[in-house]
Write a protein that holds these residues in place. Structure first.
Motif, short mmCIF file in Angstrom:
data_model
loop_
_atom_site.label_atom_id
_atom_site.label_comp_id
_atom_site.label_asym_id
_atom_site.label_seq_id
_atom_site.Cartn_x
_atom_site.Cartn_y
_atom_site.Cartn_z
N LEU A 259 41.43 31.15 43.90
CA LEU A 259 41.06 29.99 43.09
C LEU A 259 40.98 28.72 43.93
O LEU A 259 40.12 27.86 43.70
N CYS A 260 41.89 28.59 44.89
CA CYS A 260 41.86 27.42 45.77
C CYS A 260 40.57 27.37 46.58
O CYS A 260 40.10 26.28 46.96
N HIS A 261 40.00 28.53 46.85
CA HIS A 261 38.71 28.58 47.54
C HIS A 261 37.58 28.21 46.59
O HIS A 261 36.66 27.46 46.95
N LEU A 262 37.64 28.71 45.37
CA LEU A 262 36.57 28.45 44.41
C LEU A 262 36.61 27.04 43.86
O LEU A 262 35.57 26.49 43.47
N VAL A 263 37.81 26.45 43.81
CA VAL A 263 37.97 25.07 43.32
C VAL A 263 38.66 24.28 44.44
O VAL A 263 39.89 24.17 44.47
N PRO A 264 37.90 23.75 45.39
CA PRO A 264 38.50 23.09 46.56
C PRO A 264 39.01 21.69 46.23
O PRO A 264 38.49 20.68 46.72
N GLN A 265 40.05 21.65 45.41
CA GLN A 265 40.67 20.39 45.00
C GLN A 265 42.18 20.51 45.17
O GLN A 265 42.73 21.61 45.14
N THR B 94 35.60 33.29 36.74
CA THR B 94 35.90 34.72 36.60
C THR B 94 34.96 35.54 37.47
O THR B 94 35.38 36.49 38.16
N ALA B 95 33.68 35.18 37.48
CA ALA B 95 32.71 35.89 38.30
C ALA B 95 33.00 35.69 39.79
O ALA B 95 32.86 36.62 40.59
N GLY B 96 33.42 34.48 40.15
CA GLY B 96 33.75 34.21 41.54
C GLY B 96 34.95 35.02 42.01
O GLY B 96 34.95 35.56 43.13
N ILE B 97 35.97 35.13 41.17
CA ILE B 97 37.13 35.95 41.51
C ILE B 97 36.71 37.41 41.66
O ILE B 97 37.10 38.08 42.63
N ALA B 98 35.92 37.92 40.73
CA ALA B 98 35.48 39.31 40.79
C ALA B 98 34.71 39.59 42.08
O ALA B 98 34.87 40.66 42.70
N ARG B 99 33.89 38.64 42.49
CA ARG B 99 33.12 38.82 43.73
C ARG B 99 34.05 38.89 44.95
O ARG B 99 33.90 39.78 45.80
N LEU B 100 35.01 37.99 45.03
CA LEU B 100 35.92 37.99 46.17
C LEU B 100 36.82 39.22 46.19
O LEU B 100 37.17 39.73 47.25
N VAL B 101 37.19 39.71 45.00
CA VAL B 101 37.97 40.95 44.92
C VAL B 101 37.13 42.12 45.42
O VAL B 101 37.59 42.94 46.22
N ALA B 102 35.89 42.20 44.97
CA ALA B 102 35.02 43.32 45.35
C ALA B 102 34.69 43.30 46.85
O ALA B 102 34.47 44.36 47.44
N GLU B 103 34.69 42.12 47.46
CA GLU B 103 34.38 42.02 48.89
C GLU B 103 35.52 42.52 49.77
O GLU B 103 35.34 42.68 50.98
N ALA C 294 40.91 43.56 47.36
CA ALA C 294 40.52 44.69 46.51
C ALA C 294 41.68 45.19 45.67
O ALA C 294 41.48 45.75 44.58
N GLU C 295 42.90 44.98 46.15
CA GLU C 295 44.10 45.46 45.46
C GLU C 295 44.42 44.63 44.21
O GLU C 295 45.20 45.05 43.36
N ILE C 296 43.81 43.47 44.10
CA ILE C 296 44.07 42.59 42.96
C ILE C 296 43.63 43.24 41.65
O ILE C 296 44.31 43.15 40.63
N GLY C 297 42.48 43.91 41.68
CA GLY C 297 41.95 44.50 40.46
C GLY C 297 41.26 43.46 39.59
O GLY C 297 40.80 42.43 40.07
N ALA C 298 41.21 43.73 38.29
CA ALA C 298 40.47 42.88 37.36
C ALA C 298 41.35 41.75 36.85
O ALA C 298 42.27 41.96 36.06
N VAL C 299 41.07 40.54 37.31
CA VAL C 299 41.74 39.32 36.85
C VAL C 299 40.68 38.38 36.31
O VAL C 299 39.62 38.21 36.92
#
Length: 247
Positions: free
Chosen positions: A118-124, A152-161, A222-227
């Motif tokens: 989240l800190c990456h997706l929201v650089p504040q 949510t989509a951004g988290i899913a992308r980073l998890v899948a990567e 990848a270990e995070i799963g669906a968040v």
């Protein structure tokens, strides 16, 4: 001082240990796998298994404080209520096994790594954080609106990567030269040893997140799963709260 085995190996579920002391704050051991409440992350629960097989349930873990209320360097394992007889039989020098509640810890690890995404997706700057087994939240110092679905989509992308998560360290001087590495406005990384523990997400030229952090994390995204982002709240004119949950 308690040897903090979780700092380098968050996957260590148990360890042999020796009782150092017992007081009103809890049971102090020479070494532990239990993470104490701090940095927004909840303290571990679990059990201390005595040499005779009896089990002392641990309801929380806290940083021990000295008589002046300052951190003593030890970790207090807080027993669940109703175990007075067993506690009375425990004494310094006793050998036991310290074992965390692994499923609960793993949920905390997954959430904690997600907050770094989240800190990456929201650089504040972050002015509040809470990581529990049920949910996690970050409070960002900002005025612009945030989009729940986009995050949510951004988290899913980073998890899948499947980015690796690496524990490292920098010196106090290196941190002083790069103050922007500290994302939190309310919690400063611990100093005093000359080095500060860091968490890096990404490898090589791929830098997703890099910041000082003492918490426990998974080994890869990848270990995070669906968040998912379950809620975004405007807590004040300059604060936006992002709440995370497991899908």
């Amino acid at each position: 001082m308690t040897q903090e085995l979780f700092r380098q190996d968050a996957y260590l579920r148990e360890t042999p240990a020796t009782v150092v002391a017992l007081d009103a704050q809890g049971v102090l051991l020479d070494r532990t796998v239990f993470y104490p409440l701090g940095g927004g992350q909840a303290g571990d629960t679990g059990e201390l298994v005595l040499a005779d097989g009896r089990t002392l349930r641990i309801a929380d873990t806290r940083k021990h404080k000295d008589a002046e209320g300052q951190p003593s360097g030890a970790i207090a394992h807080v027993p669940a209520p109703g175990q007075e007889e067993l506690l009375a039989a425990l004494k310094p020098g006793d050998a036991l096994t310290a074992r965390i509640a692994w499923d609960r810890r793993h949920r905390l690890m997954r959430f904690h790594t997600t907050t770094h995404l989240l800190c990456h997706l929201v650089p504040q700057p972050v002015n509040g954080c809470s990581i529990t087994p049920e949910y996690a939240r970050l409070d960002f110092h900002m005025t612009d609106p945030l989009d729940k679905d986009a995050l949510t989509a951004g988290i899913a992308r980073l998890v899948a990567e499947a980015h690796p998560v690496t524990v490292g360290a920098i010196t106090d001087d290196e941190l002083d030269a790069n103050p922007a590495l500290v994302k939190s406005m309310s919690v400063q990384p611990p100093r005093g040893t000359g080095t500060v523990r860091t968490i890096r997400i990404g490898a090589g030229d791929i830098a997703i997140d890099f910041q000082p952090c003492g918490g426990t994390h998974v080994a890869g995204t990848a270990e995070i799963g669906a968040v998912v982002v379950t809620k975004i709240e405007k807590k004040s004119a300059t604060t936006r709260r992002v709440v995370l949950g497991f899908a």
